[in-house]
Design a protein around this motif. Sequence first.
Motif, PDB file in Angstrom:
ATOM      1  N   VAL A  47      11.782   0.792  -0.381  1.00  0.00           N
ATOM      2  CA  VAL A  47      11.008   0.257   0.744  1.00  0.00           C
ATOM      3  C   VAL A  47       9.556   0.066   0.337  1.00  0.00           C
ATOM      4  CG1 VAL A  47      12.501   1.377   2.452  1.00  0.00           C
ATOM      5  CG2 VAL A  47      10.433   2.546   1.673  1.00  0.00           C
ATOM      6  N   ALA A  48       8.879  -0.832   1.053  1.00  0.00           N
ATOM      7  CA  ALA A  48       7.453  -1.058   0.823  1.00  0.00           C
ATOM      8  C   ALA A  48       6.828  -1.614   2.103  1.00  0.00           C
ATOM      9  CB  ALA A  48       7.246  -2.035  -0.327  1.00  0.00           C
ATOM     10  N   ARG A  49       5.494  -1.436   2.199  1.00  0.00           N
ATOM     11  CA  ARG A  49       4.812  -1.981   3.379  1.00  0.00           C
ATOM     12  C   ARG A  49       3.477  -2.578   2.978  1.00  0.00           C
ATOM     13  NH1 ARG A  49       0.884   0.906   5.812  1.00  0.00           N
ATOM     14  NH2 ARG A  49       1.471   0.116   7.861  1.00  0.00           N
ATOM     15  N   PRO A  97       3.885   6.940   5.482  1.00  0.00           N
ATOM     16  CA  PRO A  97       4.768   7.153   6.629  1.00  0.00           C
ATOM     17  C   PRO A  97       6.185   7.503   6.211  1.00  0.00           C
ATOM     18  CG  PRO A  97       4.261   4.830   6.372  1.00  0.00           C
ATOM     19  CD  PRO A  97       3.424   5.557   5.387  1.00  0.00           C
ATOM     20  N   THR A  98       6.840   8.285   7.045  1.00  0.00           N
ATOM     21  CA  THR A  98       8.209   8.716   6.755  1.00  0.00           C
ATOM     22  C   THR A  98       9.224   8.118   7.722  1.00  0.00           C
ATOM     23  OG1 THR A  98       7.906  10.694   8.111  1.00  0.00           O
ATOM     24  CG2 THR A  98       7.409  10.895   5.761  1.00  0.00           C
ATOM     25  N   THR A  99       8.790   7.208   8.582  1.00  0.00           N
ATOM     26  CA  THR A  99       9.707   6.566   9.517  1.00  0.00           C
ATOM     27  C   THR A  99      10.052   5.167   9.034  1.00  0.00           C
ATOM     28  OG1 THR A  99       7.834   5.805  10.839  1.00  0.00           O
ATOM     29  CG2 THR A  99       8.870   7.870  11.487  1.00  0.00           C
ATOM     30  N   VAL A 146       8.185   9.109  -0.358  1.00  0.00           N
ATOM     31  CA  VAL A 146       7.262   8.036  -0.020  1.00  0.00           C
ATOM     32  C   VAL A 146       5.903   8.324  -0.623  1.00  0.00           C
ATOM     33  CG1 VAL A 146       8.415   7.235   2.075  1.00  0.00           C
ATOM     34  CG2 VAL A 146       6.808   9.144   2.226  1.00  0.00           C
ATOM     35  N   MET A 147       5.165   7.272  -0.961  1.00  0.00           N
ATOM     36  CA  MET A 147       3.897   7.466  -1.650  1.00  0.00           C
ATOM     37  C   MET A 147       2.871   6.443  -1.199  1.00  0.00           C
ATOM     38  SD  MET A 147       4.923   6.039  -5.443  1.00  0.00           S
ATOM     39  CE  MET A 147       6.290   7.170  -5.622  1.00  0.00           C
ATOM     40  N   SER A 148       1.616   6.727  -1.528  1.00  0.00           N
ATOM     41  CA  SER A 148       0.499   5.844  -1.215  1.00  0.00           C
ATOM     42  C   SER A 148      -0.173   5.437  -2.511  1.00  0.00           C
ATOM     43  CB  SER A 148      -0.502   6.584  -0.322  1.00  0.00           C
ATOM     44  OG  SER A 148      -1.722   5.893  -0.261  1.00  0.00           O
ATOM     45  N   VAL A 149      -0.630   4.167  -2.584  1.00  0.00           N
ATOM     46  CA  VAL A 149      -1.272   3.701  -3.818  1.00  0.00           C
ATOM     47  C   VAL A 149      -2.661   4.288  -3.997  1.00  0.00           C
ATOM     48  CG1 VAL A 149       0.029   1.540  -3.869  1.00  0.00           C
ATOM     49  CG2 VAL A 149      -2.196   1.617  -2.725  1.00  0.00           C
ATOM     50  N   GLY A 168       0.791  -1.222   0.000  1.00  0.00           N
ATOM     51  CA  GLY A 168       0.000   0.000   0.000  1.00  0.00           C
ATOM     52  C   GLY A 168       0.823   1.271   0.000  1.00  0.00           C
ATOM     53  N   ASN A 169       2.013   1.209   0.562  1.00  0.00           N
ATOM     54  CA  ASN A 169       2.903   2.361   0.562  1.00  0.00           C
ATOM     55  C   ASN A 169       4.292   1.893   0.131  1.00  0.00           C
ATOM     56  OD1 ASN A 169       1.026   2.924   3.275  1.00  0.00           O
ATOM     57  ND2 ASN A 169       1.279   4.683   1.894  1.00  0.00           N
ATOM     58  N   MET A 170       4.984   2.752  -0.572  1.00  0.00           N
ATOM     59  CA  MET A 170       6.336   2.424  -1.004  1.00  0.00           C
ATOM     60  C   MET A 170       7.140   3.701  -1.173  1.00  0.00           C
ATOM     61  SD  MET A 170       4.069   2.691  -3.567  1.00  0.00           S
ATOM     62  CE  MET A 170       3.512   1.044  -3.897  1.00  0.00           C
ATOM     63  N   GLY A 171       8.434   3.552  -1.362  1.00  0.00           N
ATOM     64  CA  GLY A 171       9.245   4.747  -1.557  1.00  0.00           C
ATOM     65  C   GLY A 171      10.723   4.474  -1.434  1.00  0.00           C
TER      66      GLY A 171
END
Length: 126
Positions: free
Chosen positions: A97-99, A107-109, A50-53, A32-35
Motif C-alpha cells: 500500500v501507499a498514499r 496510518p494503520t487503517t 507501515v512507514m513514513s518517508v 509519503g507513507n507506504m507499507g
Amino acid sequence: QVQLVESGGGLVQPGAALRLACRMTGETYNIGNMGWFRQAPGKQREFVAVMSVIRDRTDYLPSVKGRFTASRDNANNLLYLQMNSLKPNDTAVYYCVARDGVLIDPPTTEDAYDYWGQGTQVTVSS
C-alpha cells in the motif's frame, strides 16, 4: 497515479522465511507513507507494517514484531517485507500500500491508503 505490483508469495512450512517485494511505478514522487497489509480468510484486512518517508520508523502489527522486517529501496522504488519464523496464522493475501502526502505517524487503517497492489498469497502449512 501510482501502480503497485507485489511478488514473492508462496507456500512454505511453519518456521520458514519468505521475502515479499513491491515495485512502485508512476507518480511516486508524492508518496509519503507506504507499507503492507494482509487479509486472512474470513477475517478483516489488517496492517502488518507501515512507514513514513520522513521518519526512520516502521510500525508493526504486534503479532509480527520481531519476525517481520519492512524496508525500502528508494533509488529503485521497491518495498520489501522480510518474513521470518512464519506461522500458520500468517497465512493471508498480502498487499502493498501507499498514499500521497506524508503523515509523520504512518496510518494503520486501510482507508488512509490511496494505492493498493493486487495482492500476493502467502500460505504457511505443514
